[in-house]
Write a protein that holds these residues in place. Structure first.
Motif, PDB file in Angstrom:
ATOM      1  N   SER A   1       0.811  -1.227   0.000  1.00 50.21           N
ATOM      2  CA  SER A   1       0.000   0.000   0.000  1.00 50.21           C
ATOM      3  C   SER A   1       0.836   1.266   0.000  1.00 50.21           C
ATOM      4  O   SER A   1       0.386   2.313  -0.463  1.00 50.21           O
ATOM      5  CB  SER A   1      -0.937   0.011   1.216  1.00 50.21           C
TER       6      SER A   1
ATOM      7  N   GLU B   1      -8.279   2.514  -6.056  1.00 43.43           N
ATOM      8  CA  GLU B   1      -7.389   2.963  -4.979  1.00 43.43           C
ATOM      9  C   GLU B   1      -8.097   2.921  -3.627  1.00 43.43           C
ATOM     10  O   GLU B   1      -9.317   3.118  -3.547  1.00 43.43           O
ATOM     11  CB  GLU B   1      -6.885   4.382  -5.255  1.00 43.43           C
ATOM     12  N   PRO B   2      -7.335   2.680  -2.553  1.00 41.02           N
ATOM     13  CA  PRO B   2      -7.936   2.588  -1.210  1.00 41.02           C
ATOM     14  C   PRO B   2      -8.760   3.804  -0.809  1.00 41.02           C
ATOM     15  O   PRO B   2      -9.762   3.666  -0.104  1.00 41.02           O
ATOM     16  CB  PRO B   2      -6.706   2.434  -0.295  1.00 41.02           C
TER      17      PRO B   2
ATOM     18  N   THR C   1     -12.475   3.349  -1.829  1.00 42.55           N
ATOM     19  CA  THR C   1     -13.229   2.142  -1.485  1.00 42.55           C
ATOM     20  C   THR C   1     -13.872   2.288  -0.108  1.00 42.55           C
ATOM     21  O   THR C   1     -13.395   3.045   0.735  1.00 42.55           O
ATOM     22  CB  THR C   1     -12.323   0.898  -1.484  1.00 42.55           C
TER      23      THR C   1
ATOM     24  N   ASN D   1      -9.269  -0.247   1.850  1.00 42.72           N
ATOM     25  CA  ASN D   1      -8.202  -1.091   1.300  1.00 42.72           C
ATOM     26  C   ASN D   1      -8.354  -1.165  -0.213  1.00 42.72           C
ATOM     27  O   ASN D   1      -9.449  -0.954  -0.756  1.00 42.72           O
ATOM     28  CB  ASN D   1      -8.249  -2.501   1.892  1.00 42.72           C
ATOM     29  N   VAL D   2      -7.263  -1.493  -0.884  1.00 40.83           N
ATOM     30  CA  VAL D   2      -7.304  -1.572  -2.348  1.00 40.83           C
ATOM     31  C   VAL D   2      -8.241  -2.695  -2.794  1.00 40.83           C
ATOM     32  O   VAL D   2      -8.360  -3.728  -2.132  1.00 40.83           O
ATOM     33  CB  VAL D   2      -5.880  -1.780  -2.905  1.00 40.83           C
TER      34      VAL D   2
ATOM     35  N   GLU E   1     -10.431  -8.466  -2.610  1.00 34.99           N
ATOM     36  CA  GLU E   1      -9.972  -7.654  -1.485  1.00 34.99           C
ATOM     37  C   GLU E   1      -9.127  -8.551  -0.569  1.00 34.99           C
ATOM     38  O   GLU E   1      -8.898  -9.716  -0.866  1.00 34.99           O
ATOM     39  CB  GLU E   1     -11.161  -7.089  -0.703  1.00 34.99           C
TER      40      GLU E   1
END
Length: 841
Positions: A158, A184-185, A188, A192-193, A207
Motif C-alpha cells: 500500500s 485505490e484505497p 473504497t 483497502n485496495v 480484497e
C-alpha cells in the motif's frame, strides 16, 4: 484573426472542444519508445526508459549493456545507471507520487531509485511465494502496487515508501485473467485496495478478506481503466465495444462500438470527459456525445493521463491533449460574441488606435467584470507566454473601466504564470497546467525542484512567493557537500556560510550532520560552531566525537538535561579518569555528576573523589554506606568485631584522620565503630537484638532496665559519660522498671551530683506521688521544691516552700496552677497578704 487561428486547431467532440498543443520538441536523440519500457510520472514529472528485453531489437551502435535512463519531460537527460538485471526480467516500472522510480523484477524484488538513478536501500521482497512463482503482472497506483504471480496469488504494497507486503484473498483462478485494474484505497468503502480481474464473461473483485463476482455478462473484457476519482471505469470488450460504467458495475453509462475488435495497446482517461484508445498508428478520443476524434501518428506514442487531460509522448515531441477551458472557448471560439471575446477584441482595436475599442467596451459595460475574470482565467490555461501577456493586458484594460473587479486577481495570476513559465522552460522540463499546479501546491513543486538539484530556481520561486527558503538552502548545502570532495574544508565552509546565512532559522547542525555522514568530520566540527541552538549543537558534537567541546557548550547553555546527555555519553565512551579530568574544571558538570552518582553510583563517585584527593568526601560516602548496610538484616549479621558496617566506619575514620580539618568527624567515626562493637557484644551476650544503632544513652538505659549494671558501667567508662548524665539515665531507667528500693539505695550511695531533681522528675513522670515526696523534701532550692509540690497537688507544702523563697511571682504562678483548688487559692492569698515582699503591694 488571432482567435480564428487559435480555434482552428481545436477539435469538436460532441459539444466540447479539445486542443492538442505541442509543449516540447524533445531534446533526446535516437530514442525509440517502441524498443523501451517507459514510465512517465504525472504532474509533468520525469520519464524513465530501459530497453525492453522481451523484444528482439537491433542494437545499432549502442552498448549491449542495458541502461536505466531518466529524462525530464522535455527530453533532457537527468541521470543514468547500468541495469544489472539482478532479479530476472523487469515486470513493472512506475513512478510513485513522491517521484521514486519503482522497478519490480520477476523474482519479486522491488528496487527503488530516486531521479538521479541512486538506488534507495534497502530493496524490498514481495516474499518467498513470488520468488518461487515468478511475478507476471503489476498494476500501480499513487504510492502502491498490486502484483500477481504464476500461482495466481495477489500481493499488495500500500505504501512503497514504507513497504509492507500483504496477501489478498485467494482468487481460485486456474488461468491468468485477461487484464487487471485497481480501485485505490481512498475510493473504497473498506479503505483497502480493490483489484478487478477480467475473467471469462465477468469480473472478479478481490480484497484482503474476500472475492466477489461483478459485471456478469459483460466480458470477456480486454482492457480496464479506472478514472482519477475512482468512480468510473472504462473497459474494452472482446467484440470491440468501449463501455463506461460506475466502478460498482451497477449500469452502463455509455457505450461505443469501435471499428476494430482488436484490443488497443493503451486505454486511458483524458481528464473526466473522454477516453483515449491507442492502436499502432491511431489515437481515438471517445466522449459521451458526438463522433469520436481521430489523431494519426507515424511514431509510437505513450499516453500519460493527467487530472485535466493527457500528455502524449512520442519519439520527437510532447503534446498535451485537454478539453478547451470554457473561458478560452468564450474568447477564441470562431464567431464568439461573448463579453470576454469583445474585451479581447477591444484591446486589439486599442492597440491599433481604433475607435472600435470604445464601442466594444460600451457593448459589454454591464458584463465587464465577468469579461475581465474570463480573460484572467484564460491566461492561466495558456502555455504560450505571449498569449498569456495579451490576455492579461486585455483583463487589465477592462479592469481600468470596471471598479468592481479587484486588481489582486490579475496580480496573483501574473505571479502564478511567472512560476509556471519558469518550470515549463525546456531546461527545467516540468510542463504543469495551472490546474495541476494548484493540486500539486507550490511547496511540493519546490520540493521536486530541489530533488532535481534545481536549487537556484527553487530558491527564487520560494523568495518570489514569500515562502520559507530553509528547505531549499538546506538541501543545496547537503548536495554541495556531496559533490565537493576536492574543495578544502575552509574554502567549502565559506561557500556554505555565504548561502546558509540567507535563512535565519537554518539548522547548521543538520548540515554538519550530513558532512559527518560523508566523512568530513573536521568540516562538520567547523559548521556546528555556527549553530545557535545548543539543543541541536551538543548532540551533533557528540556524534562527531567532539566530547570536550560538547561538554563546554552544554555547560555554557546552563541546560542540565544537555549536560547529563554529554556526561552519560562520555561515561559510556571513555575511561573513568578521562571523565573525571573533563568535569573537574567545570563546576556545573561536576556538581551534576556528583548529584547523580551520590544517588545511584557510589563506587564510581568514590573513585572520583579519590582521583581528586577529596578524602573526606569518600569518608562521608563510606559512613553513609554503613547506614545503608544497616537496612539489610543479612548484612548486619556475622562477627561482632568484624561486621561489614564496622569495617566501613573504620575506613571512614582512617580517611578523616588524614585531613586536619576533620578531627571531629574522625573522632566521631572512631567512637561510632567502638559503640557498634560494644552493642554487638551486648546483643550476643543478652541474645536480644535491641542494642545496635541505639545511642549511648539508650544503651546505658537498656542495660540498667535489663539489670546488667556492670555492662552499663562499662559503657559509661568506655565513652566517658559524665556523672550528671549517668545519674539522670540510671534514675529514669530504675523508675521505668519501678524498682523503688534500688532507686532509694542509689540516692543514698553518695550525694548525687545532679541533686535530687532527677529522682523527683522521674517519679512525677511515673505518677508515683508517694515516691516523689521522698525526694522533694531533699531538694535544696525552695523554688524547685514549691513547683514540685504543686505538680503533685500538695498545695499547702507548695505554699510553705514558696514562702521560703519570698518570690511573689512564684506565688502568683503557683496559685494559677492550683486555681481549681479553692483551699489552695485561699492559702496563697493569705500568704501573699501576710508576707511583705519588696515591690509587691
Amino acid at each position: 484573426m488571432a482567435g480564428v487561428s487559435i480555434a482552428a486547431e481545436w477539435q469538436l467532440l460532441g459539444d466540447k472542444y479539445y486542443r492538442k498543443p505541442e509543449i516540447y520538441q524533445l531534446r533526446w536523440k535516437n530514442i525509440d519508445l517502441a524498443r523501451n519500457k517507459v514510465a512517465c510520472a504525472p504532474f509533468g514529472g520525469p520519464i524513465a526508459l530501459i530497453r525492453d528485453d522481451s523484444k528482439i531489437v537491433q542494437l545499432y551502435a549502442e552498448s549491449a549493456l542495458r541502461k536505466l535512463r531518466i529524462f525530464t519531460s522535455s527530453g533532457h537527460q537527468i541521470s543514468e545507471t547500468i541495469w544489472r538485471n539482478p532479479g530476472g526480467r523487469l515486470i513493472g516500472l512506475s513512478w510513485t507520487d513522491n517521484q521514486t522510480l519503482i522497478c519490480i523484477t520477476q523474482d519479486g524484488t522491488v528496487y527503488r531509485y530516486d531521479i538521479h538513478c541512486k538506488l534507495i536501500e534497502p530493496n524490498v521482497s514481495l516474499g518467498h511465494e513470488c520468488f518461487e512463482h515468478s511475478v507476471v503482472e503489476c498494476v500501480f497506483w499513487g504510492n502502491g502496487v498490486v502484483c500477481m504471480n504464476e500461482a495466481f496469488q495477489l500481493f499488495c504494497v500500500s505504501d512503497l515508501g514504507n513497504p509492507k507486503v500483504s496477501k489478498l484473498a485467494d482468487t481460485g483462478l486456474e488461468e491468468f485473467p485477461v487484464c487487471m485494474a485497481v480501485i485505490e484505497p481512498q475510493y473504497t468503502m473498506s479503505g483497502n485496495v480493490e483489484v478487478l480481474l477480467a475473467v471469462g464473461d465477468h469480473v472478479l473483485l478481490v480484497e484482503e478478506d474476500g472475492v466477489q463476482t461483478v459485471g456478469e455478462g459483460l466480458g470477456p473484457l480486454q482492457k480496464m481503466v479506472v478514472s482519477h476519482n475512482g468512480k468510473l471505469m472504462a473497459s474494452f470488450t472482446h467484440d470491440g465495444q468501449l463501455l463506461v460504467m460506475p466502478t460498482d458495475f451497477s449500469s452502463i453509462i455509455f457505450e461505443y462500438a469501435c471499428e476494430s475488435a482488436l484490443a488497443p495497446e493503451q486505454l486511458v482517461w483524458c481528464g473526466m470527459d473522454s477516453v483515449l484508445l491507442y492502436w499502432d498508428d491511431m489515437l481515438l478520443m471517445v466522449g459521451p456525445y458526438g463522433d469520436p476524434v481521430r489523431y494519426l501518428y507515424d511514431d509510437p506514442i505513450i499516453l500519460i493521463p493527467e487530472c485535466d487531460g493527457a500528455r502524449i509522448l512520442s519519439n520527437s515531441n510532447m503534446e498535451f491533449l485537454q478539453r478547451v477551458p470554457s473561458s478560452t472557448e468564450s474568447i477564441f471560439k470562431i464567431g464568439s460574441t461573448e463579453p470576454a471575446a469583445l474585451l479581447y477584441d477591444a484591446l486589439d482595436h486599442f492597440d491599433r488606435r481604433s475607435a472600435k475599442a470604445d464601442e466594444n467596451l460600451r457593448l459589454i459595460r454591464s458584463s465587464l467584470p465577468e469579461a475581465v475574470e474570463a480573460c484572467v482565467d484564460a491566461a492561466g490555461h495558456e502555455f504560450d507566454p505571449s498569449l498569456q501577456q495579451t490576455l492579461l493586458r486585455a483583463a487589465s484594460y477592462g479592469q481600468a473601466f470596471c471598479s468592481q473587479f479587484q486588481r489582486e486577481s490579475i496580480q496573483e495570476m501574473s505571479k502564478t504564470l511567472r512560476v509556471l513559465n519558469a518550470v515549463r522552460s525546456p531546461e527545467i522540463g516540468i510542463p504543469l497546467s495551472i490546474h495541476q499546479y494548484k493540486l500539486l501546491t507550490p511547496s511540493v513543486l519546490i520540493g521536486r525542484l530541489v530533488n532535481a538539484h534545481q536549487h537556484l530556481l527553487a530558491l527564487r520561486i520560494s523568495d518570489y512567493l514569500g515562502m520559507n527558503q530553509e528547505v531549499v538552502i538546506m538541501h543545496w548545502a547537503c548536495a554541495k557537500l556531496s559533490v565537493s570532495s576536492a574543495i578544502p574544508d575552509a574554502t567549502l565552509l565559506e561557500i556554505l556560510l555565504d548561502k546558509l546565512k540567507l535563512s535565519r532559522s537554518i539548522s547548521y547542525a543538520a548540515v554538519a550532520a550530513h558532512a559527518d555522514q560523508i566523512g568530513r568530520r573536521k568540516l562538520a566540527a567547523m559548521l556546528v560552531e555556527h549553530e545557535p541552538l545548543s539543543s541541536k549543537q551538543v548532540p551533533l558534537l557528540l556524534g562527531i566525537g567532539e566530547e570536550d567541546t560538547a561538554l563546554s557548550k552544554a555547560t555554557e547553555s546552563g541546560d542540565t538535561d544537555l549536560v547529563y546527555l554529554v556526561l552519560f555519553h562520555i561515561w559510556q565512551k571513555r575511561p573513568a579518569l578521562e571523565l573525571f579530568g573533563m568535569i573537574q574544571a567545570r563546576p556545573l558538570a561536576r556538581d551534576l555528576f556528583i548529584c547523580y552518582a551520590r544517588c545511584y553510583k557510589h563506587e564510581f563517585l568514590k573513585d572520583f573523589f579519590l582521583s581528586t584527593g577529596q578524602l573526606h568526601d569518600v569518608a562521608f560516602l563510606l559512613w553513609k554506606e554503613s547506614w545503608e548496610t544497616a537496612k539489610n538484616p543479612m548484612a548486619s549479621r556475622g562477627s561482632p568485631l568484624h561486621g561489614p558496617r564496622v569495617k566501613l566506619i573504620e575506613k571512614a575514620q582512617n580517611l578523616f584522620a588524614e585531613t586536619k580539618e576533620h578531627v571531629f568527624e574522625s573522632k566521631a567515626a572512631e567512637e561510632h565503630a567502638k559503640l557498634l562493637k560494644l552493642q554487638h557484644e551486648l546483643e550476643v551476650s543478652t541474645k536480644q537484638p535491641i542494642f545496635v544503632d541505639s545511642s549511648i544513652s539508650d544503651t546505658i538505659r537498656t542495660c540498667i532496665v535489663l539489670g546488667n549494671h556492670r555492662a552499663a558501667l562499662k559503657v559509661k567508662t568506655e565513652f566517658k559519660v559524665s556523672e550528671k548524665r549517668w545519674y539522670w539515665l540510671k534514675v529514669f531507667a530504675l523508675v521505668t522498671i519501678r524498682d523503688w528500693d534500688a532507686l532509694e539505695k542509689f540516692s543514698k550511695e553518695k550525694r548525687p551530683p545532679t541533686g535530687f531533681k532527677p529522682f523527683v522528675e522521674a517519679c512525677i513522670d511515673a505518677d508515683e506521688k508517694s515516691e516523689a515526696v521522698k525526694y522533694i523534701s531533699k531538694l535544696a532550692d525552695p523554688r524547685e521544691k514549691a513547683e514540685a509540690y504543686a505538680r503533685i497537688g500538695m498545695a499547702k507544702e507548695a505554699a510553705e516552700a514558696a514562702s521560703q523563697s519570698k518570690d511573689g511571682e512564684l506565688l502568683e504562678r503557683l496559685k494559677n496552677t492550683l486555681q481549681q483548688n479553692t483551699t489552695a487559692s485561699s492559702i496563697f492569698d493569705t500568704l501573699r497578704d501576710r508576707l511583705s515582699f519588696p515591690g509587691v503591694s
